[in-house]
Structure formats: C-alpha cells, structure tokens
Design a protein around this motif. Structure first.
Motif, PDB file in Angstrom:
ATOM      1  N   MET A 166       0.830  -1.198   0.000  1.00 40.76           N
ATOM      2  CA  MET A 166       0.000   0.000   0.000  1.00 40.76           C
ATOM      3  C   MET A 166       0.870   1.256   0.000  1.00 40.76           C
ATOM      4  SD  MET A 166      -3.173   0.757  -0.194  1.00 40.76           S
ATOM      5  CE  MET A 166      -4.567   1.744   0.367  1.00 40.76           C
ATOM      6  N   MET A 167       1.932   1.276   0.787  1.00 46.35           N
ATOM      7  CA  MET A 167       2.801   2.447   0.827  1.00 46.35           C
ATOM      8  C   MET A 167       3.546   2.643  -0.493  1.00 46.35           C
ATOM      9  SD  MET A 167       2.441   4.235   3.525  1.00 46.35           S
ATOM     10  CE  MET A 167       0.703   3.808   3.230  1.00 46.35           C
ATOM     11  N   LEU A 168       3.932   1.566  -1.137  1.00 44.56           N
ATOM     12  CA  LEU A 168       4.580   1.700  -2.440  1.00 44.56           C
ATOM     13  C   LEU A 168       3.632   2.302  -3.466  1.00 44.56           C
ATOM     14  CD1 LEU A 168       6.576  -1.664  -2.589  1.00 44.56           C
ATOM     15  CD2 LEU A 168       7.538   0.656  -2.434  1.00 44.56           C
ATOM     16  N   ALA A 169       2.340   2.090  -3.264  1.00 47.58           N
ATOM     17  CA  ALA A 169       1.344   2.630  -4.190  1.00 47.58           C
ATOM     18  C   ALA A 169       1.002   4.083  -3.897  1.00 47.58           C
ATOM     19  CB  ALA A 169       0.072   1.779  -4.153  1.00 47.58           C
ATOM     20  N   VAL A 170       0.976   4.466  -2.614  1.00 42.93           N
ATOM     21  CA  VAL A 170       0.471   5.809  -2.273  1.00 42.93           C
ATOM     22  C   VAL A 170       1.540   6.759  -1.746  1.00 42.93           C
ATOM     23  CG1 VAL A 170      -1.788   4.820  -1.770  1.00 42.93           C
ATOM     24  CG2 VAL A 170      -0.230   5.287   0.128  1.00 42.93           C
ATOM     25  N   ALA A 171       2.676   6.244  -1.298  1.00 38.69           N
ATOM     26  CA  ALA A 171       3.740   7.113  -0.757  1.00 38.69           C
ATOM     27  C   ALA A 171       5.100   6.470  -0.977  1.00 38.69           C
ATOM     28  CB  ALA A 171       3.501   7.380   0.729  1.00 38.69           C
ATOM     29  N   GLU A 172       5.396   6.113  -2.211  1.00 35.00           N
ATOM     30  CA  GLU A 172       6.598   5.350  -2.533  1.00 35.00           C
ATOM     31  C   GLU A 172       7.873   6.071  -2.082  1.00 35.00           C
ATOM     32  OE1 GLU A 172       8.477   2.953  -6.388  1.00 35.00           O
ATOM     33  OE2 GLU A 172       6.913   4.470  -6.682  1.00 35.00           O
ATOM     34  N   ASP A 173       7.869   7.387  -2.142  1.00 33.68           N
ATOM     35  CA  ASP A 173       9.067   8.143  -1.784  1.00 33.68           C
ATOM     36  C   ASP A 173       9.402   8.060  -0.303  1.00 33.68           C
ATOM     37  OD1 ASP A 173       6.643   9.623  -1.432  1.00 33.68           O
ATOM     38  OD2 ASP A 173       7.819  11.445  -1.110  1.00 33.68           O
ATOM     39  N   LEU A 174       8.450   7.601   0.516  1.00 36.33           N
ATOM     40  CA  LEU A 174       8.679   7.497   1.958  1.00 36.33           C
ATOM     41  C   LEU A 174       9.096   6.086   2.393  1.00 36.33           C
ATOM     42  CD1 LEU A 174       5.674   9.610   3.323  1.00 36.33           C
ATOM     43  CD2 LEU A 174       8.022  10.351   2.825  1.00 36.33           C
ATOM     44  N   VAL A 175       9.147   5.160   1.460  1.00 34.95           N
ATOM     45  CA  VAL A 175       9.515   3.777   1.776  1.00 34.95           C
ATOM     46  C   VAL A 175      11.021   3.594   1.597  1.00 34.95           C
ATOM     47  CG1 VAL A 175       9.193   1.341   1.187  1.00 34.95           C
ATOM     48  CG2 VAL A 175       7.248   2.930   1.051  1.00 34.95           C
TER      49      VAL A 175
END
Length: 256
Positions: A166-175
C-alpha cells in the motif's frame, strides 16, 4: 483528481458543501512505528489516500484527517505518538457531532489503524444512541481478505507485505526499500504472543524486534495499486448506500 478537505474551504464555501453533502468522510490513522522501512504515518497515509478517492463524490464531504490514534502498544519504538482510547473516542465523536450540527448527520470513518477500532465502535454507538449522527467505522482493508490471500497468500500483519504494498502505491518516496530485508529478518511471524492460549504479548516489542510482523519484502507497488483500487470501490459503494438511507431509519429500533 481534485480533492478539497473541509479545512481547505472558506466558511461560505463550507456552507454550500454541507448543504450538498449527505455523508461526512473522516480519515483516522496513527503515527506509530512501522519498522525501519515504512513511515510512522503509514496508517494515516493509507486511510487518507483511500478517503481522498471520494473527494469529488457528490454525496461526500471530506473532514480533516485525525493523525494520532490509539498506539501505546508501540511506545517503545522511537517516534510513536499516542492518545488513550477514551480521549480518541471523545475526539472522534465531537468531530462527527460538529458535522451533524451543520446538517450532515451520516458519516463514514475511514480508518487505517486496527488499534483505533474499538474506540471508533464506541463513538459510533454513542452518537447513534443519542440520535446525534450515524457513523460507520470502516477499515480500508476490511473487505479485502480474499484479494490479500490471492495476491500475497497472507492476512494483514503490521509493516508487512500488505502495508508495504500500500505504501509503495500511495507514498513510494517514503519507503526505505533497502531496509525491508532487515525489517523482515528481525520481525515477528505473527501478531501477538500467547502461552497455552493466554495472550502475554501486550506491546509490539514483546514479539518483534524490528517492529514488523510478516514478510515486507514480498510487497509490491502493483499489489498496492490493486488494494487501493478495490478499497476505493468499496468506499464509494458504502458512501452511496449511506447517502440513500433516511437517517431516522438508522436509529436504534424501539428507541424512545
């Protein structure tokens, strides 16, 4: 996609929005550890991303997201913020009641943190008992068990392959993808700890050194986009159903 939260509007624009809307949509999440690879705001970011997909829905009005939730069980990990369940319950209820005062007496609470669920249920029950508002607590993943099992052969953990996707889809730059392996190697296999059926794992640190539970290295942006798309469809359908309901029919049966 345009998206305008209530706090981005003027008071005159808000008057028009409340007159047109049928359902208030309130994102809730948490600011808590999600291991070394995912951001502290994972639960908030996921809930907000899903909620924003109905930002242009004619029946919906987006309320300001609530970032901090019931997360004391993550307190040993740096960066975690929390409030107690009663405070959270009252705060959510007050916000929904405020929207009701302006004429929108139906709401969906788009929740991203499992630790909030009991408090949200109590808030919803209290609002309904007092006939202030009808609020439906809804976890963004609550209708995705089959999809998660099909795509990832698992169920929801914590900072796992589901939340990583989910994070890779909506906030990839924060992963921090370089830290996913360490998160998994030092993480837990399952949420909680039990001895002879007794739960003895009260805090996350009791069963995971990294803070993660599951296999975050198995996550992918492609799966995250599927999760987001299905959650989006579910939320839109829920908003549309609630918009069609007469609020008087939603109060407790036999209520005096």
């Amino acid at each position: 996609m345009s998206c305008r939260y209530l706090h981005e509007r003027t008071t005159t624009a808000a008057a028009d929005a409340f007159q047109q809307a049928e359902v208030a949509v309130l994102p809730t999440g948490s600011v808590e550890q999600h291991g070394p690879a995912l951001p502290l705001g994972t639960d908030l970011l996921a809930a907000r991303a899903v909620a924003e997909t109905v930002g242009d829905h004619p029946d919906a009005l987006l309320l300001p997201p609530i970032p901090v939730g019931v997360s004391a069980h993550h307190r040993q990990f740096d960066g975690t913020l929390w409030t107690d369940p009663e405070t959270f319950e009252s705060y959510v209820a007050d916000i929904v009641a405020s929207a009701a005062e302006h004429g929108v007496r139906k709401a969906v609470v788009v929740n991203g943190h499992g630790g909030n669920s009991e408090a949200l249920r109590r808030a919803a029950r209290g609002l309904r008992e007092e006939e202030v508002a009808f609020a439906a607590p809804w976890n963004w993943w609550s209708n995705l068990d089959a999809l998660i099992a099909e795509e990832l052969d698992t169920s929801l953990g914590h900072a796992d392959e589901v939340e990583t996707s989910m994070m890779l889809a909506v906030a990839e730059d924060l992963v921090r993808e370089s830290a996913l392996e360490a998160a998994e190697d030092e993480g837990g296999d399952s949420w909680g700890k039990s001895i002879q059926g007794a739960s003895v794992g009260f805090d996350a640190i009791d069963f995971t050194e990294s803070g993660a539970v599951g296999e975050p290295t198995a996550g992918s942006k492609e799966v995250g986009e599927k999760l987001l798309a299905h959650a989006t469809d579910d939320l839109a359908a829920l908003v549309e159903w609630l918009a069609e309901q007469d609020v008087d029919d939603l109060w407790p049966r036999g209520h005096k």
